[in-house]
Design a protein around this motif. Structure first.
Motif, PDB file in Angstrom:
ATOM      1  N   PHE B  19       0.825  -1.194   0.000  1.00 15.77           N
ATOM      2  CA  PHE B  19       0.000   0.000   0.000  1.00 15.77           C
ATOM      3  C   PHE B  19       0.868   1.258   0.000  1.00 15.77           C
ATOM      4  N   ALA B  20       1.915   1.206   0.822  1.00 15.37           N
ATOM      5  CA  ALA B  20       2.807   2.369   0.871  1.00 15.37           C
ATOM      6  C   ALA B  20       3.480   2.589  -0.480  1.00 15.37           C
ATOM      7  N   GLN B  21       3.886   1.491  -1.083  1.00 13.89           N
ATOM      8  CA  GLN B  21       4.518   1.621  -2.403  1.00 13.89           C
ATOM      9  C   GLN B  21       3.562   2.215  -3.419  1.00 13.89           C
ATOM     10  N   GLU B  22       2.310   1.811  -3.267  1.00  9.28           N
ATOM     11  CA  GLU B  22       1.317   2.323  -4.210  1.00  9.28           C
ATOM     12  C   GLU B  22       1.168   3.835  -4.063  1.00  9.28           C
ATOM     13  N   ILE B  23       1.136   4.256  -2.802  1.00  9.29           N
ATOM     14  CA  ILE B  23       0.998   5.695  -2.566  1.00  9.29           C
ATOM     15  C   ILE B  23       2.204   6.434  -3.141  1.00  9.29           C
ATOM     16  N   LEU B  24       3.387   5.872  -2.909  1.00 12.70           N
ATOM     17  CA  LEU B  24       4.596   6.508  -3.438  1.00 12.70           C
ATOM     18  C   LEU B  24       4.543   6.589  -4.954  1.00 12.70           C
ATOM     19  N   SER B  25       4.104   5.503  -5.548  1.00 11.52           N
ATOM     20  CA  SER B  25       4.023   5.453  -6.998  1.00 11.52           C
ATOM     21  C   SER B  25       3.095   6.536  -7.529  1.00 11.52           C
ATOM     22  N   ASP B  26       1.973   6.710  -6.838  1.00 15.18           N
ATOM     23  CA  ASP B  26       1.049   7.773  -7.244  1.00 15.18           C
ATOM     24  C   ASP B  26       1.721   9.139  -7.163  1.00 15.18           C
ATOM     25  N   LEU B  27       2.460   9.343  -6.073  1.00 17.91           N
ATOM     26  CA  LEU B  27       3.099  10.646  -5.895  1.00 17.91           C
ATOM     27  C   LEU B  27       4.149  10.905  -6.973  1.00 17.91           C
ATOM     28  N   VAL B  28       4.928   9.876  -7.288  1.00 19.75           N
ATOM     29  CA  VAL B  28       5.953  10.050  -8.323  1.00 19.75           C
ATOM     30  C   VAL B  28       5.297  10.360  -9.660  1.00 19.75           C
ATOM     31  N   GLU B  29       4.203   9.652  -9.918  1.00 19.90           N
ATOM     32  CA  GLU B  29       3.514   9.889 -11.194  1.00 19.90           C
ATOM     33  C   GLU B  29       2.973  11.316 -11.259  1.00 19.90           C
ATOM     34  N   ASP B  30       2.454  11.797 -10.119  1.00 17.35           N
ATOM     35  CA  ASP B  30       2.008  13.183 -10.077  1.00 17.35           C
ATOM     36  C   ASP B  30       3.143  14.123 -10.431  1.00 17.35           C
ATOM     37  N   ALA B  31       4.303  13.840  -9.878  1.00 18.83           N
ATOM     38  CA  ALA B  31       5.454  14.716 -10.138  1.00 18.83           C
ATOM     39  C   ALA B  31       5.810  14.687 -11.625  1.00 18.83           C
ATOM     40  N   CYS B  32       5.829  13.482 -12.195  1.00 17.46           N
ATOM     41  CA  CYS B  32       6.164  13.373 -13.622  1.00 17.46           C
ATOM     42  C   CYS B  32       5.164  14.143 -14.472  1.00 17.46           C
ATOM     43  N   LEU B  33       3.883  13.921 -14.172  1.00 14.67           N
ATOM     44  CA  LEU B  33       2.848  14.592 -14.957  1.00 14.67           C
ATOM     45  C   LEU B  33       2.998  16.098 -14.850  1.00 14.67           C
ATOM     46  N   GLY B  34       3.237  16.554 -13.608  1.00 10.33           N
ATOM     47  CA  GLY B  34       3.399  17.989 -13.420  1.00 10.33           C
ATOM     48  C   GLY B  34       4.511  18.528 -14.293  1.00 10.33           C
ATOM     49  N   LEU B  35       5.609  17.805 -14.314  1.00 12.22           N
ATOM     50  CA  LEU B  35       6.732  18.245 -15.145  1.00 12.22           C
ATOM     51  C   LEU B  35       6.358  18.273 -16.612  1.00 12.22           C
ATOM     52  N   CYS B  36       5.665  17.230 -17.066  1.00 10.42           N
ATOM     53  CA  CYS B  36       5.278  17.173 -18.478  1.00 10.42           C
ATOM     54  C   CYS B  36       4.380  18.340 -18.858  1.00 10.42           C
ATOM     55  N   PHE B  37       3.447  18.647 -17.977  1.00 11.70           N
ATOM     56  CA  PHE B  37       2.566  19.780 -18.271  1.00 11.70           C
ATOM     57  C   PHE B  37       3.360  21.072 -18.373  1.00 11.70           C
ATOM     58  N   GLU B  38       4.277  21.260 -17.419  1.00 12.56           N
ATOM     59  CA  GLU B  38       5.096  22.477 -17.438  1.00 12.56           C
ATOM     60  C   GLU B  38       5.899  22.577 -18.723  1.00 12.56           C
ATOM     61  N   VAL B  39       6.534  21.459 -19.088  1.00 13.69           N
ATOM     62  CA  VAL B  39       7.370  21.468 -20.284  1.00 13.69           C
ATOM     63  C   VAL B  39       6.515  21.726 -21.516  1.00 13.69           C
ATOM     64  N   HIS B  40       5.366  21.068 -21.568  1.00 13.16           N
ATOM     65  CA  HIS B  40       4.515  21.219 -22.739  1.00 13.16           C
ATOM     66  C   HIS B  40       4.084  22.667 -22.919  1.00 13.16           C
ATOM     67  N   ARG B  41       3.719  23.279 -21.786  1.00 11.24           N
ATOM     68  CA  ARG B  41       3.303  24.680 -21.872  1.00 11.24           C
ATOM     69  C   ARG B  41       4.468  25.560 -22.329  1.00 11.24           C
ATOM     70  N   ALA B  42       5.650  25.254 -21.761  1.00 15.06           N
ATOM     71  CA  ALA B  42       6.816  26.063 -22.132  1.00 15.06           C
ATOM     72  C   ALA B  42       7.107  25.935 -23.618  1.00 15.06           C
ATOM     73  N   VAL B  43       6.934  24.733 -24.134  1.00 13.39           N
ATOM     74  CA  VAL B  43       7.207  24.533 -25.557  1.00 13.39           C
ATOM     75  C   VAL B  43       6.206  25.315 -26.400  1.00 13.39           C
ATOM     76  N   LYS B  44       4.937  25.180 -26.035  1.00 14.34           N
ATOM     77  CA  LYS B  44       3.920  25.821 -26.856  1.00 14.34           C
ATOM     78  C   LYS B  44       3.952  27.336 -26.732  1.00 14.34           C
ATOM     79  N   GLN B  45       4.357  27.829 -25.558  1.00 10.70           N
ATOM     80  CA  GLN B  45       4.439  29.273 -25.399  1.00 10.70           C
ATOM     81  C   GLN B  45       5.763  29.827 -25.900  1.00 10.70           C
ATOM     82  N   GLY B  46       6.658  28.948 -26.191  1.00 10.03           N
ATOM     83  CA  GLY B  46       7.880  29.389 -26.862  1.00 10.03           C
ATOM     84  C   GLY B  46       9.036  29.740 -25.954  1.00 10.03           C
ATOM     85  N   TYR B  47       8.963  29.429 -24.663  1.00  7.65           N
ATOM     86  CA  TYR B  47      10.084  29.808 -23.818  1.00  7.65           C
ATOM     87  C   TYR B  47      10.896  28.619 -23.338  1.00  7.65           C
ATOM     88  N   PHE B  48      10.694  27.464 -23.923  1.00  4.58           N
ATOM     89  CA  PHE B  48      11.417  26.302 -23.430  1.00  4.58           C
ATOM     90  C   PHE B  48      12.881  26.311 -23.845  1.00  4.58           C
TER      91      PHE B  48
END
Lengths: 95, 205
Positions: B19-48
């Motif tokens: 269960f603990a591993q599952e929670i950790l996995s969720d948190l890591v995935e959140d972090a990855c997704l957050g990064l992807c969203f940030e990068v995607h926005r930066a690319v589309k807005q032109g400041y990446f």
């Protein structure tokens, strides 16, 4: 097994309600930036973008290209620390 | 059988761990997704890609580590020995002395007005027209009349600055210290009278 999943759901809810999940998220984020994980992943993203082209890259492309490696690249020390905190929370709030 | 009170402690440790591993996995995935969203926005807005430069330009701006030179590669004490020509008196002045010299030469700055006033108070003739202006400025600032200033300066210089009595006088005067410079004579107290004589006798205290 449904009791177990009920239990899990209850604990997840507690995690969120008590703000512990947010705190864990922030802690993880800070640790990952510190250890350079974020920069590594950004470099991976750059590769995906160069591959697909700036105009056509989508969020899904990035996520699919980057997340599996992202999981693997998390350093063990960070994992350990987070797990410790999670276990402590579970032990505290398991009833 | 009553199974309502199943607590997590009855779940075995491996399940807890899972269960603990599952929670950790969720948190890591959140972090990855957050990064992807940030990068995607930066690319589309032109400041990446803004901070990307080619290797050659990067080499131009590397930190320099040589002796005698700062980290940008500039020599930092080359102005020490240079001389500047003063626009006022047309003299050649060393660079490190240039600013104070200008202050005195142009008659601006705190010290130059003090010096000029001192010269006037002691009766010297000065050729600089700016000193008159400075004098008037000084007068306006302190709400004195010109004569009082002279008197005040005289009184001040007559007192021996090294005598221990100086601190005593401050104690006894309290608020009167500020009013020492007024030309009016207050005859109500002995202290005022004593101030008009050039010497302060020991008997007063």
């Amino acid at each position: 097994m449904s009791k177990e999943s009920q239990m899990r759901a209850a604990i997840n809810q507690k995690l969120i309600e008590m703000g512990e999940r947010e705190r864990l998220k922030e802690l993880l984020r800070a640790k990952l930036i510190e250890c350079g994980w974020r920069d590594q992943l950004k470099a991976l993203c750059k590769e995906v973008i160069k591959e697909k082209g700036i105009e056509n890259v989508t969020v899904e492309d990035l996520v699919a290209g980057v997340t599996p490696k992202g999981r693997a690249l998390v350093p063990d020390s960070v994992k350990k620390e987070l797990l410790q905190r999670i276990r402590a929370f579970l032990a505290q709030h398991s009833t | 059988m009553k199974m309502e009170d199943v607590s997590l402690s009855s779940m075995d440790n491996s399940k807890m761990e899972g269960f603990a591993q599952e929670i950790l996995s969720d948190l890591v995935e959140d972090a990855c997704l957050g990064l992807c969203f940030e990068v995607h926005r930066a690319v589309k807005q032109g400041y990446f890609f803004l901070d990307d430069t080619d290797q050659e330009s990067m080499k131009d701006f590397e930190i320099v580590d040589q002796p005698g030179v700062d980290i940008f590669g500039q020599v930092y004490n080359q102005w020490k020995n240079k001389e500047c020509v003063c626009p006022n008196c047309s003299r050649s002045i060393a660079a490190s002395r240039f600013a104070p010299h200008l202050e005195k030469c142009l008659g601006m700055g705190r010290n130059s007005s003090r010096i000029a006033n001192r010269r006037i108070a002691s009766g010297n003739n000065t050729n600089k027209s700016e000193s008159d202006q400075e004098d008037n400025d000084d007068v306006n600032d302190n709400d004195w009349s010109y004569g009082a200033e002279k008197k005040a300066k005289k009184r001040k210089s007559d007192k021996n600055p090294n005598s221990p009595r100086r601190s005593k006088s401050m104690k006894h005067k309290n608020g009167r210290l500020n009013r020492r410079d007024e030309p009016e004579k207050i005859s109500t107290s002995k202290k005022a009278e004593s101030q008009n004589t050039p010497l302060i006798t020991t008997g007063q205290w």
